[in-house]
Scaffold this motif. Structure first.
Motif, PDB file in Angstrom:
ATOM      1  N   ALA A  10       0.850  -1.196   0.000  1.00  0.00           N
ATOM      2  CA  ALA A  10       0.000   0.000   0.000  1.00  0.00           C
ATOM      3  C   ALA A  10       0.882   1.241   0.000  1.00  0.00           C
ATOM      4  O   ALA A  10       1.901   1.292   0.679  1.00  0.00           O
ATOM      5  N   SER A  11       0.473   2.256  -0.765  1.00  0.00           N
ATOM      6  CA  SER A  11       1.354   3.420  -0.869  1.00  0.00           C
ATOM      7  C   SER A  11       1.039   4.477   0.177  1.00  0.00           C
ATOM      8  O   SER A  11       1.879   5.291   0.511  1.00  0.00           O
ATOM      9  N   MET A  12      -0.159   4.489   0.702  1.00  0.00           N
ATOM     10  CA  MET A  12      -0.476   5.482   1.749  1.00  0.00           C
ATOM     11  C   MET A  12      -1.621   4.978   2.626  1.00  0.00           C
ATOM     12  O   MET A  12      -2.470   4.217   2.178  1.00  0.00           O
ATOM     13  N   TYR A  13      -1.604   5.396   3.894  1.00  0.00           N
ATOM     14  CA  TYR A  13      -2.681   5.016   4.814  1.00  0.00           C
ATOM     15  C   TYR A  13      -2.599   5.852   6.085  1.00  0.00           C
ATOM     16  O   TYR A  13      -1.594   6.521   6.356  1.00  0.00           O
ATOM     17  N   LYS A  14      -3.687   5.789   6.832  1.00  0.00           N
ATOM     18  CA  LYS A  14      -3.684   6.383   8.163  1.00  0.00           C
ATOM     19  C   LYS A  14      -3.596   5.266   9.178  1.00  0.00           C
ATOM     20  O   LYS A  14      -4.174   4.193   8.967  1.00  0.00           O
ATOM     21  N   MET A  15      -2.873   5.488  10.263  1.00  0.00           N
ATOM     22  CA  MET A  15      -2.870   4.476  11.318  1.00  0.00           C
ATOM     23  C   MET A  15      -3.167   5.112  12.666  1.00  0.00           C
ATOM     24  O   MET A  15      -2.914   6.291  12.901  1.00  0.00           O
ATOM     25  N   GLN A  16      -3.752   4.285  13.514  1.00  0.00           N
ATOM     26  CA  GLN A  16      -4.190   4.777  14.810  1.00  0.00           C
ATOM     27  C   GLN A  16      -3.917   3.637  15.779  1.00  0.00           C
ATOM     28  O   GLN A  16      -4.460   2.545  15.607  1.00  0.00           O
ATOM     29  N   THR A  17      -3.037   3.854  16.724  1.00  0.00           N
ATOM     30  CA  THR A  17      -2.670   2.732  17.587  1.00  0.00           C
ATOM     31  C   THR A  17      -2.761   3.127  19.058  1.00  0.00           C
ATOM     32  O   THR A  17      -2.700   4.306  19.403  1.00  0.00           O
ATOM     33  N   ALA A  18      -2.891   2.126  19.895  1.00  0.00           N
ATOM     34  CA  ALA A  18      -2.893   2.371  21.333  1.00  0.00           C
ATOM     35  C   ALA A  18      -2.217   1.203  22.034  1.00  0.00           C
ATOM     36  O   ALA A  18      -2.484   0.044  21.723  1.00  0.00           O
ATOM     37  N   VAL A  19      -1.323   1.522  22.948  1.00  0.00           N
ATOM     38  CA  VAL A  19      -0.714   0.517  23.820  1.00  0.00           C
ATOM     39  C   VAL A  19      -1.234   0.818  25.220  1.00  0.00           C
ATOM     40  O   VAL A  19      -1.059   1.937  25.710  1.00  0.00           O
ATOM     41  N   ASN A  20      -1.894  -0.150  25.844  1.00  0.00           N
ATOM     42  CA  ASN A  20      -2.378   0.062  27.208  1.00  0.00           C
ATOM     43  C   ASN A  20      -1.695  -0.902  28.144  1.00  0.00           C
ATOM     44  O   ASN A  20      -1.665  -2.100  27.891  1.00  0.00           O
ATOM     45  N   ILE A  21      -1.143  -0.366  29.217  1.00  0.00           N
ATOM     46  CA  ILE A  21      -0.473  -1.206  30.195  1.00  0.00           C
ATOM     47  C   ILE A  21      -1.219  -1.081  31.519  1.00  0.00           C
ATOM     48  O   ILE A  21      -1.481   0.032  31.984  1.00  0.00           O
ATOM     49  N   GLY A  63      -9.480  -6.383   1.257  1.00  0.00           N
ATOM     50  CA  GLY A  63      -8.376  -7.321   1.239  1.00  0.00           C
ATOM     51  C   GLY A  63      -7.144  -6.850   1.997  1.00  0.00           C
ATOM     52  O   GLY A  63      -6.129  -7.529   2.021  1.00  0.00           O
ATOM     53  N   TYR A  64      -7.228  -5.671   2.629  1.00  0.00           N
ATOM     54  CA  TYR A  64      -6.097  -5.176   3.420  1.00  0.00           C
ATOM     55  C   TYR A  64      -6.185  -5.674   4.865  1.00  0.00           C
ATOM     56  O   TYR A  64      -7.264  -6.040   5.339  1.00  0.00           O
ATOM     57  N   LEU A  65      -5.070  -5.603   5.549  1.00  0.00           N
ATOM     58  CA  LEU A  65      -5.053  -5.824   6.998  1.00  0.00           C
ATOM     59  C   LEU A  65      -5.607  -4.548   7.642  1.00  0.00           C
ATOM     60  O   LEU A  65      -5.038  -3.474   7.487  1.00  0.00           O
ATOM     61  N   ARG A  66      -6.738  -4.638   8.320  1.00  0.00           N
ATOM     62  CA  ARG A  66      -7.385  -3.435   8.810  1.00  0.00           C
ATOM     63  C   ARG A  66      -7.109  -3.159  10.281  1.00  0.00           C
ATOM     64  O   ARG A  66      -7.154  -2.042  10.752  1.00  0.00           O
ATOM     65  N   GLN A  67      -6.899  -4.213  11.032  1.00  0.00           N
ATOM     66  CA  GLN A  67      -6.658  -4.013  12.458  1.00  0.00           C
ATOM     67  C   GLN A  67      -5.820  -5.176  12.974  1.00  0.00           C
ATOM     68  O   GLN A  67      -5.983  -6.304  12.505  1.00  0.00           O
ATOM     69  N   VAL A  68      -4.919  -4.876  13.911  1.00  0.00           N
ATOM     70  CA  VAL A  68      -4.178  -5.937  14.584  1.00  0.00           C
ATOM     71  C   VAL A  68      -4.208  -5.630  16.079  1.00  0.00           C
ATOM     72  O   VAL A  68      -3.918  -4.509  16.500  1.00  0.00           O
ATOM     73  N   GLN A  69      -4.612  -6.622  16.850  1.00  0.00           N
ATOM     74  CA  GLN A  69      -4.594  -6.452  18.307  1.00  0.00           C
ATOM     75  C   GLN A  69      -3.619  -7.453  18.891  1.00  0.00           C
ATOM     76  O   GLN A  69      -3.441  -8.541  18.346  1.00  0.00           O
ATOM     77  N   THR A  70      -3.003  -7.079  20.001  1.00  0.00           N
ATOM     78  CA  THR A  70      -2.172  -8.057  20.702  1.00  0.00           C
ATOM     79  C   THR A  70      -2.555  -8.053  22.174  1.00  0.00           C
ATOM     80  O   THR A  70      -3.036  -7.059  22.706  1.00  0.00           O
ATOM     81  N   GLN A  71      -2.325  -9.195  22.774  1.00  0.00           N
ATOM     82  CA  GLN A  71      -2.554  -9.323  24.217  1.00  0.00           C
ATOM     83  C   GLN A  71      -1.388 -10.118  24.772  1.00  0.00           C
ATOM     84  O   GLN A  71      -1.042 -11.177  24.252  1.00  0.00           O
ATOM     85  N   SER A  72      -0.758  -9.570  25.815  1.00  0.00           N
ATOM     86  CA  SER A  72       0.390 -10.273  26.384  1.00  0.00           C
ATOM     87  C   SER A  72       0.599  -9.811  27.819  1.00  0.00           C
ATOM     88  O   SER A  72      -0.089  -8.913  28.298  1.00  0.00           O
ATOM     89  N   VAL A  73       1.541 -10.437  28.485  1.00  0.00           N
ATOM     90  CA  VAL A  73       1.889 -10.022  29.840  1.00  0.00           C
ATOM     91  C   VAL A  73       3.379  -9.716  29.872  1.00  0.00           C
ATOM     92  O   VAL A  73       4.199 -10.576  29.540  1.00  0.00           O
ATOM     93  N   ALA A  74       3.722  -8.510  30.227  1.00  0.00           N
ATOM     94  CA  ALA A  74       5.124  -8.149  30.386  1.00  0.00           C
ATOM     95  C   ALA A  74       5.494  -8.425  31.831  1.00  0.00           C
ATOM     96  O   ALA A  74       4.697  -8.172  32.734  1.00  0.00           O
ATOM     97  N   VAL A  75       6.674  -8.961  32.048  1.00  0.00           N
ATOM     98  CA  VAL A  75       7.077  -9.291  33.410  1.00  0.00           C
ATOM     99  C   VAL A  75       8.344  -8.510  33.735  1.00  0.00           C
ATOM    100  O   VAL A  75       9.354  -8.661  33.056  1.00  0.00           O
ATOM    101  N   VAL A  76       8.252  -7.650  34.728  1.00  0.00           N
ATOM    102  CA  VAL A  76       9.338  -6.712  34.983  1.00  0.00           C
ATOM    103  C   VAL A  76       9.830  -6.859  36.411  1.00  0.00           C
ATOM    104  O   VAL A  76       9.019  -6.966  37.343  1.00  0.00           O
ATOM    105  N   ASP A  77      11.146  -6.862  36.552  1.00  0.00           N
ATOM    106  CA  ASP A  77      11.773  -6.988  37.861  1.00  0.00           C
ATOM    107  C   ASP A  77      11.230  -5.935  38.831  1.00  0.00           C
ATOM    108  O   ASP A  77      11.134  -4.762  38.480  1.00  0.00           O
ATOM    109  N   SER A  78      10.867  -6.355  40.031  1.00  0.00           N
ATOM    110  CA  SER A  78      10.364  -5.482  41.100  1.00  0.00           C
ATOM    111  C   SER A  78       8.990  -4.905  40.826  1.00  0.00           C
ATOM    112  O   SER A  78       8.436  -4.187  41.653  1.00  0.00           O
ATOM    113  N   VAL A  79       8.441  -5.147  39.657  1.00  0.00           N
ATOM    114  CA  VAL A  79       7.110  -4.614  39.332  1.00  0.00           C
ATOM    115  C   VAL A  79       6.100  -5.742  39.252  1.00  0.00           C
ATOM    116  O   VAL A  79       4.983  -5.637  39.743  1.00  0.00           O
ATOM    117  N   GLY A  80       6.507  -6.849  38.637  1.00  0.00           N
ATOM    118  CA  GLY A  80       5.600  -7.976  38.474  1.00  0.00           C
ATOM    119  C   GLY A  80       5.005  -8.000  37.087  1.00  0.00           C
ATOM    120  O   GLY A  80       5.607  -7.494  36.135  1.00  0.00           O
TER     121      GLY A  80
END
Lengths: 552, 261
Positions: B59-70, B208-225
């Protein structure tokens, strides 16, 4: 003489009604609407109409307007938020006078008595804001105080609980604005890097001081923490609101620790990270790892400058090692986990066991057996967060694990190490806050959860008890509900000079914190009884033709 | 007489409300984006997803809108991005990092960043293709014969999408350059200290384009959990020459016209 006594009696009645009308509003009318939606609105209207019928015609207008006046004065004052006390007082005075003039004009209320009533609801709020009256139905409010925060980066006061002699204390942050001289000194001293002057001036008005809330005769006072107390803190408890995007930078000056915030990523890095959405889970994990390491190193440097070594309270995990075991707390054991949730009795009622969380899993480590006795594995779709509470479901029972995922759930683990999900919250926004064990006859599970009827995620501070069901799962039965929203960081505490367990909590978005202690006084039933008595008395009361309305 | 009484009552009501500070509130606007919830097939073929990836990467051009929530304890922090991208080297992006706001503009070798209100010169970003690294996920999953699950079709922005989910270890996607090789960022450490990542791909049925991608995971950080991490990325106006065209920010033009670099 008789007349003046009568006037004083009248004034007392006006002041009582001013306070009682507001209490009835906060305890009875508002909760009806908050919890029961349309049914509640209808019930509230019914109660108000019933009360209005008890006002005889000659006095109806006066009392209606007076009641409106005191309700509006209280509500108006409760929404005032000025940094300066003087401004707040002036605006409050202006508001009160304007409303008072309107009440006199429209309702021909008694001027002096009404002014006294209006002033009394304002003065009462100096001690306890109207919205916090809600706690009074089930708690004694031992303290209602404030730390100054910039809510855009710290919407609530962080609570790092540490043990002190005789009980516990809280380490938190309080906004610190340097004096002109301090700032000048610091600006002139900023010479060690090309960005030094920029760093000093840019953050000068956004600094915090690390302070201690310490019990002095049962009252939390803001004091400068002793280095030994600071050594017990996990610094990552102080940075939750902005971790890992902003980095807390701590430095020591005159024996105190100050904090300022900087973005962890440079603009360029933030843009690069933003443009690689497939890598977000890994990028932000890496950023969090680096931020955590930097903050711990920074904090330990400050402790060294204060002449103490880190001496974190209780058990904790550092570099995959569980620390704090053995007689002198000197032993460590290797552990695939990143943080300690707490200590309790999970598989055995006698052994002391440590609950750890890490790698999307929970581990129960038995101190006597010196090994992990149970492990719970989360999945990517049903992850285990670090937001977990511990407490018994029944008095004297083994501890259950309250996991605040969405939806929240309760886990128990049997002596042979099998896990059971005994309860799943009906609403996505349901949260477990604490388990009160010092109350009779059953432990109270303190939560923040929304109304079952309303389609609104607004949460209220509530408590439940667990009722085992026939199958594998049980039910939660409501014990009480305090109609206060934005209650966060609910932390059970033992304070020197106070018997029993108290709760410290924050009001989100304000910097306000309260210390409350559970009571069994039947405040709510008593208020309902008084309201009913007043209505009945109104029906029986016959005003004289001239209609003074003394007894209303 | 009656009218003046009414207007008097109205006046009093307004004065009273004003005095107590009662005003109507503002409703916030939410982003239209669906989330698939049910698994409909446990074994889906890779070809539709691969085709979508090929088409989207080109694709030559597009708008993207993303959010990372922790989620950290009771608190949620976020990193959000709004951007317009035009291949190979034009972009206009806003990044909101908790309460810091950054704007970035690039055309060819020219790049500026905005902190607060002031624009300053910046390094151009070499690779502006936000779709590209999704290939790492798909290729890894295919090479390791991981299972692709099909979920219920879901409406995203302006079309129905076929939804696919795959779970891969953390750390297999190439990281942004500045993180490469730094402490806490290597693949071994990431996979050991974080949960696996569930990627959910939304493929547009008509476009036929990829319109949305979501991820779900757990980050594990020293002293934070454990930190629950959810991300969502929405692509829209793909190859729409009118809506996804990159334009020079007005404030940048004004600043440069005044001769401030």
């Amino acid at each position: 003489m008789a007349k003046s006594w009568k006037t004083v009696g009248l004034w007392i009645w006006y002041v009582f009604w001013a306070l009682f009308a507001n209490a009835a509003y906060v305890w009875i009318l508002r909760p009806l609407v908050d919890d029961l939606a349309l049914y509640g609105v209808l019930a509230a209207i019914a109660i108000i109409l019933l009360w209005m019928t008890s006002l005889k015609r000659p006095i109806r207008r006066r009392w209606l307007i007076y009641t409106l006046f005191v309700l509006m004065a209280a509500e108006g004052y409760s929404t005032l938020a000025f940094a300066s006390k003087l401004k707040q007082a002036l605006v409050a005075m202006g508001m009160l006078l304007l409303l008072w003039l309107l009440a006199i004009l429209v309702g021909r209320v008694r001027p002096v008595a009404s002014l006294l009533g209006g002033a009394s609801v304002v003065i009462a709020q100096v001690f306890l804001p109207l919205n916090d009256w809600a706690f009074l139905t089930h708690f004694r409010v031992l303290q209602d105080a404030q730390v100054n925060l910039r809510v855009q980066n710290s919407p609530e006061a962080p609570f790092a609980v540490i043990p002190v002699s005789g009980g516990q204390a809280i380490i938190t942050i309080d906004s610190h604005v340097p004096t002109k001289q301090e700032l000048e000194q610091r600006a002139m001293a900023a010479t060690d890097s090309p960005n030094a002057l920029y760093n000093v001036l840019q953050t000068a008005h956004g600094e915090y001081e690390v302070v201690e809330l310490k019990s002095v005769g049962g009252h939390l006072e803001k004091v400068v923490p002793a280095p030994q107390d600071l050594a017990r803190v996990n610094p990552l408890d102080l940075v939750r609101a902005f971790f890992p995007y902003e980095l807390a930078n701590w430095y020591v000056e005159n024996g105190r620790i100050y904090e300022y915030l900087t973005p962890f990523l440079t603009d360029q890095q933030a843009v690069e990270a933003a443009l690689d959405p497939a890598a977000y889970p890994a990028s932000f994990q890496a950023i969090a790892n680096q931020a955590s390491a930097k903050e711990i190193a920074n904090w330990d440097d400050c402790l060294a400058e204060l002449g103490v070594r880190p001496n974190r309270a209780g058990f904790y995990v550092s570099n995959d090692q569980l620390v704090g075991l053995g007689a002198g707390r000197g032993s460590t054991v290797s552990m695939q986990a990143e943080s300690v949730v707490g200590v309790g009795h999970f598989t055995s009622a006698s052994d002391l066991q440590i609950l750890l969380v890490g790698d999307n899993s929970l581990h129960v480590y038995d101190i006597r057996e010196r090994k992990i006795v149970a492990t719970y594995q989360g999945s990517p779709e049903n992850p285990v967060p670090n937001d977990i509470r511990i407490g018994p479901l029944v008095s004297g029972g083994r501890d259950a694990i309250f996991v605040n995922a969405s939806p929240a759930y309760i886990l128990t683990v049997s002596p042979d190490g099998t896990w059971k999900r005994v309860y799943t919250a009906p609403s996505q926004s349901f949260r477990f806050e604490a388990v009160l064990t010092g109350v009779k006859p059953y432990p109270e599970i303190v939560t923040n959860d929304p109304s079952y009827l309303r389609n609104s995620p607004v949460r209220y501070f509530s408590a439940y008890r667990f009722e085992p069901g026939h199958g594998a799962t049980g039910q939660l039965v409501r014990v009480w509900r305090v109609f206060r929203t934005n209650v966060v960081n609910v932390t059970p505490l033992h304070l020197a000079g106070v018997s029993g367990e108290v709760l410290a909590l924050d009001i989100y978005g304000t910097g306000e914190y309260l210390v409350i202690s559970p009571t069994n006084a039947p405040v709510l039933p008593a208020a309902c009884a008084v309201l009913a008595a007043i209505i009945v008395a109104g029906w029986l009361y016959r005003p004289r033709q001239r209609g003074e309305g003394d007894a209303r | 007489m009656r009218c003046s009484r009414l207007s008097f009552a109205g006046l009093v009501l307004c004065a009273g409300l004003l005095a107590t500070g009662c005003t109507p509130g503002v409703q916030s606007v939410s982003i239209a984006s669906g989330t698939a919830t049910q698994v409909v097939s446990n074994q889906a073929p890779w070809s539709p997803l691969l085709n979508a990836l090929d088409k989207s990467e080109a694709a030559s051009m597009y708008k993207m809108q993303t959010a990372v929530n922790i989620q950290n304890g009771n608190l949620h922090t976020s990193f959000t991005v709004y951007g317009t991208i035009q291949q190979p080297d034009m972009a206009s992006i806003q990044v909101h990092e908790n309460n810091f706001n950054i704007a970035f503009y690039q055309q060819g070798e020219v790049a500026y960043q905005q902190d607060g209100t002031i624009w300053s010169p910046a390094q151009p970003v070499s690779n502006l293709n936000a779709y590209q690294t999704y290939r790492d996920v798909v290729e890894y999953a295919m090479a390791h014969h991981l299972r692709l699950v099909k979920m219920n079709r879901t409406y995203v922005v302006d079309e129905y999408c076929d939804v696919y989910r795959v779970v891969v270890p953390n750390g297999i996607v190439s990281l942004p350059l500045f993180l490469g090789g730094t402490a806490g960022a290597n693949e071994a450490e990431l996979s050991r200290h974080a949960s696996e990542v569930a990627y959910v791909f939304y493929v547009g049925e008509t476009s036929g384009y990829l319109r949305q991608v979501q991820t779900q995971s757990v980050a594990v950080v020293d002293s934070v959990g454990s930190l629950i991490m959810q991300t969502s990325t929405i692509f829209q106006d793909i190859d729409n020459a009118q809506l996804a065209k990159v334009q020079i920010p007005v404030s940048l033009v004004q600043q440069l016209e005044q001769g401030v670099q």
